[in-house]
Scaffold this active site. Structure first.
Site, PDB file in Angstrom:
ATOM      1  N   HIS A 169       0.779  -1.197  -0.188  1.00 15.55           N
ATOM      2  CA  HIS A 169      -0.102   0.098   0.020  1.00 15.55           C
ATOM      3  C   HIS A 169       0.911   1.264   0.055  1.00 15.55           C
ATOM      4  CE1 HIS A 169      -3.159  -2.585   1.035  1.00 15.55           C
ATOM      5  NE2 HIS A 169      -4.152  -1.723   0.549  1.00 15.55           N
TER       6      HIS A 169
ATOM      7  N   LYS B 218      -1.216   4.890   4.908  1.00 18.82           N
ATOM      8  CA  LYS B 218      -2.100   4.092   5.416  1.00 18.82           C
ATOM      9  C   LYS B 218      -1.837   3.804   6.970  1.00 18.82           C
ATOM     10  CE  LYS B 218      -4.310  -0.539   4.744  1.00 18.82           C
ATOM     11  NZ  LYS B 218      -5.304   0.225   5.202  1.00 18.82           N
TER      12      LYS B 218
HETATM   13  N1  NDP Z   1     -13.113  -0.746   1.920  1.00 18.00           N
HETATM   14  C1  NDP Z   1     -12.404  -0.073   1.006  1.00 18.00           C
HETATM   15  O1  NDP Z   1     -12.608  -0.642  -0.180  1.00 18.00           O
HETATM   16  C2  NDP Z   1     -11.243   0.623   1.397  1.00 18.00           C
HETATM   17  C3  NDP Z   1     -11.060   1.087   2.626  1.00 18.00           C
HETATM   18  N2  NDP Z   1     -10.126   1.856   2.790  1.00 18.00           N
HETATM   19  C4  NDP Z   1     -10.253   2.662   4.108  1.00 18.00           C
HETATM   20  O2  NDP Z   1     -10.570   3.683   4.553  1.00 18.00           O
HETATM   21  C5  NDP Z   1     -10.214   4.279   5.383  1.00 18.00           C
HETATM   22  C6  NDP Z   1      -9.851   5.847   4.761  1.00 18.00           C
HETATM   23  O3  NDP Z   1      -8.968   5.757   3.583  1.00 18.00           O
HETATM   24  P1  NDP Z   1      -8.386   7.176   3.032  1.00 18.00           P
HETATM   25  O4  NDP Z   1      -9.442   7.785   2.175  1.00 18.00           O
HETATM   26  O5  NDP Z   1      -7.286   6.680   2.319  1.00 18.00           O
HETATM   27  O6  NDP Z   1      -7.795   8.020   4.457  1.00 18.00           O
HETATM   28  P2  NDP Z   1      -7.707   9.253   4.326  1.00 18.00           P
HETATM   29  O7  NDP Z   1      -6.809   9.999   5.487  1.00 18.00           O
HETATM   30  O8  NDP Z   1      -7.205  10.101   2.874  1.00 18.00           O
HETATM   31  O9  NDP Z   1      -9.176  10.184   4.528  1.00 18.00           O
HETATM   32  C7  NDP Z   1     -10.053  10.047   5.837  1.00 18.00           C
HETATM   33  C8  NDP Z   1     -10.681  11.134   5.790  1.00 18.00           C
HETATM   34  O10 NDP Z   1     -11.309  11.208   7.159  1.00 18.00           O
HETATM   35  C9  NDP Z   1     -11.357  12.192   7.863  1.00 18.00           C
HETATM   36  N3  NDP Z   1     -11.653  12.024   9.149  1.00 18.00           N
HETATM   37  C10 NDP Z   1     -10.799  11.444  10.272  1.00 18.00           C
HETATM   38  N4  NDP Z   1     -11.741  11.922  11.401  1.00 18.00           N
HETATM   39  C11 NDP Z   1     -12.971  12.022  10.947  1.00 18.00           C
HETATM   40  C12 NDP Z   1     -14.088  12.236  11.660  1.00 18.00           C
HETATM   41  N5  NDP Z   1     -14.168  11.981  12.928  1.00 18.00           N
HETATM   42  N6  NDP Z   1     -15.391  12.509  11.273  1.00 18.00           N
HETATM   43  C13 NDP Z   1     -15.362  12.610   9.749  1.00 18.00           C
HETATM   44  N7  NDP Z   1     -14.130  12.657   9.007  1.00 18.00           N
HETATM   45  C14 NDP Z   1     -12.869  12.306   9.813  1.00 18.00           C
HETATM   46  C15 NDP Z   1      -9.983  12.596   7.792  1.00 18.00           C
HETATM   47  O11 NDP Z   1      -9.467  13.896   8.026  1.00 18.00           O
HETATM   48  P3  NDP Z   1      -8.127  14.254   8.443  1.00 18.00           P
HETATM   49  O12 NDP Z   1      -7.034  14.115   7.334  1.00 18.00           O
HETATM   50  O13 NDP Z   1      -7.869  15.729   9.211  1.00 18.00           O
HETATM   51  O14 NDP Z   1      -7.583  13.038   9.604  1.00 18.00           O
HETATM   52  C16 NDP Z   1      -9.800  12.371   5.975  1.00 18.00           C
HETATM   53  O15 NDP Z   1     -10.259  13.779   5.372  1.00 18.00           O
HETATM   54  C17 NDP Z   1      -8.882   3.813   5.781  1.00 18.00           C
HETATM   55  O16 NDP Z   1      -9.470   2.785   6.925  1.00 18.00           O
HETATM   56  C18 NDP Z   1      -8.851   2.761   4.475  1.00 18.00           C
HETATM   57  O17 NDP Z   1      -7.968   1.606   4.987  1.00 18.00           O
HETATM   58  C19 NDP Z   1      -9.372   2.757   1.968  1.00 18.00           C
HETATM   59  C20 NDP Z   1      -9.536   2.112   0.464  1.00 18.00           C
HETATM   60  C21 NDP Z   1     -10.509   1.367   0.245  1.00 18.00           C
HETATM   61  O1  LIG Z   2      -5.946   2.203   3.215  1.00 22.67           O
HETATM   62  C1  LIG Z   2      -6.074   1.876   1.802  1.00 22.67           C
HETATM   63  O2  LIG Z   2      -5.790   2.441   0.872  1.00 22.67           O
HETATM   64  C2  LIG Z   2      -6.955   0.571   1.598  1.00 22.67           C
HETATM   65  N1  LIG Z   2      -7.608   0.094   2.752  1.00 22.67           N
HETATM   66  C3  LIG Z   2      -8.259  -1.031   2.653  1.00 22.67           C
HETATM   67  C4  LIG Z   2      -7.665  -2.223   3.519  1.00 22.67           C
HETATM   68  O3  LIG Z   2      -6.997  -2.072   4.362  1.00 22.67           O
HETATM   69  O4  LIG Z   2      -7.724  -3.441   3.064  1.00 22.67           O
HETATM   70  C5  LIG Z   2      -8.710  -1.431   1.390  1.00 22.67           C
HETATM   71  C6  LIG Z   2      -7.622  -1.312   0.102  1.00 22.67           C
HETATM   72  O5  LIG Z   2      -6.846  -2.194   0.435  1.00 22.67           O
HETATM   73  C7  LIG Z   2      -7.180   0.236   0.269  1.00 22.67           C
END
Ligand code: NDP
Ligand SMILES: O=C(O)C1=N[C@H](C(=O)O)C[C@H](O)C1
Length: 250
Positions: free
Chosen positions: A136, A140
């Site tokens: 990744h 992350k």
């Molecule tokens: N299931 C799937 O297919 C996937 C899952 N994921 C998961 O999704 C999650 C987010 O990933 P990603 O987008 O890369 O992360 P990012 O850090 O880019 O985005 C998360 C966002 O949520 C905000 N945030 C933090 N705390 C809060 C809160 N209490 N309320 C509202 N917003 C909040 C963050 O703000 P700030 O930056 O200020 O902290 C940021 O803008 C991770 O757990 C990742 O593993 C990711 C990709 C695919």
């Molecule tokens: O944090 C990410 O980027 C992602 N998170 C998810 C995970 O932890 O499996 C899904 C994907 O791998 C991207």
């Protein structure tokens, strides 16, 4: 004009959140209501009449978000990782015996990732050895990834059902971490590298052959079709669903 589903996004300024806001806004059958990011009030979902909220935030905050959504009868499609069995049980308790809302929690919404987990589960019983490598981007927060954790659990269960013991491994001396983490006895290795998005390999081996099941997300748009599928169906599936498999009829 037909009714559209009113959809909000939690973590709307985040890397995945931005891709989901764009996908929801582009869909004719969905209406984007409001985005909530760190510091914003969750009540704005209620004020905007939101029916389904998509959560891509952080493992530290996702449980509080879910409690709010369930208490307010809003359906949730959750991509945020960090769901242990204890957390899932807590969500089931909040939903109760006659849930008003549906909650879908999936460690990966990319269709190929869902398929690759299923393929790994199917292949597991045929191979003596198996290891998982997830790769990744370096921003992350969690390791191993939610996808790798679930993949390893599925493999471990399939191996147990088939009467397989641990993968052979003669290691007697190791630098700490050299063999990765273990989930259900399956070794999982986490790589964090600039330039990557989300990638996983399941390596299976037995006498004279290996099988590699690899999935690559090269763009966060890859998560959008699975999320929109969840958004469109969640109202018809009250209670907790884990993983996208049922929604894809797998
Ligand atoms: N299931 C799937 O297919 C996937 C899952 N994921 C998961 O999704 C999650 C987010 O990933 P990603 O987008 O890369 O992360 P990012 O850090 O880019 O985005 C998360 C966002 O949520 C905000 N945030 C933090 N705390 C809060 C809160 N209490 N309320 C509202 N917003 C909040 C963050 O703000 P700030 O930056 O200020 O902290 C940021 O803008 C991770 O757990 C990742 O593993 C990711 C990709 C695919
Ligand atoms: O944090 C990410 O980027 C992602 N998170 C998810 C995970 O932890 O499996 C899904 C994907 O791998 C991207």
């Amino acid at each position: 004009m037909s009714e559209t589903i009113k959809v909000g996004v939690l973590g709307s300024n985040g890397k995945v959140g931005q891709a989901i806001v764009a996908a929801v806004s582009d869909a004719d059958d969905l209406t984007y209501t409001v985005g909530v990011d760190r510091g914003d009030a969750l009540t704005s979902f209620v004020d905007a009449g939101t029916e389904v909220v998509v959560d891509f935030t952080h493992p530290d905050v996702v449980m509080d978000n879910l409690k709010f959504l369930i208490d307010n009868g809003i359906h949730a499609v959750v991509g945020t990782t960090g769901f242990t069995e204890e957390r899932l049980e807590q969500v089931r308790t909040w939903l109760g015996d006659q849930p008003r809302s549906g909650v879908l929690i999936a460690p990966n919404f990319a269709i190929g990732a869902v398929l690759s987990m299923r393929f790994a589960q199917q292949a597991a019983r045929f191979y003596e050895s198996v290891e998982v490598i997830e790769l990744h981007h370096p921003h992350k927060a969690d390791a191993p990834s939610g996808t790798a954790f679930r993949t390893a659990q599925l493999i471990a269960d399939a191996r147990e059902d088939a009467g397989l013991g641990p993968s052979p491994d003669a290691t007697t001396s190791e630098l700490e971490g050299a063999r990765g983490a273990t989930v259900g006895g399956v070794h999982v290795h986490s790589v964090r590298l600039a330039g990557l998005i989300a990638h996983q390999e399941v390596l299976l081996g037995t006498s004279g052959e290996t099988l590699t099941i690899r999935h690559d997300s090269m763009d966060r748009a890859s998560f959008a079709p699975g999320v929109l599928l969840g958004v469109r169906q969640i109202a018809t599936r009250p209670g907790l669903t884990v993983g996208l498999d049922d929604f894809l009829d797998l």
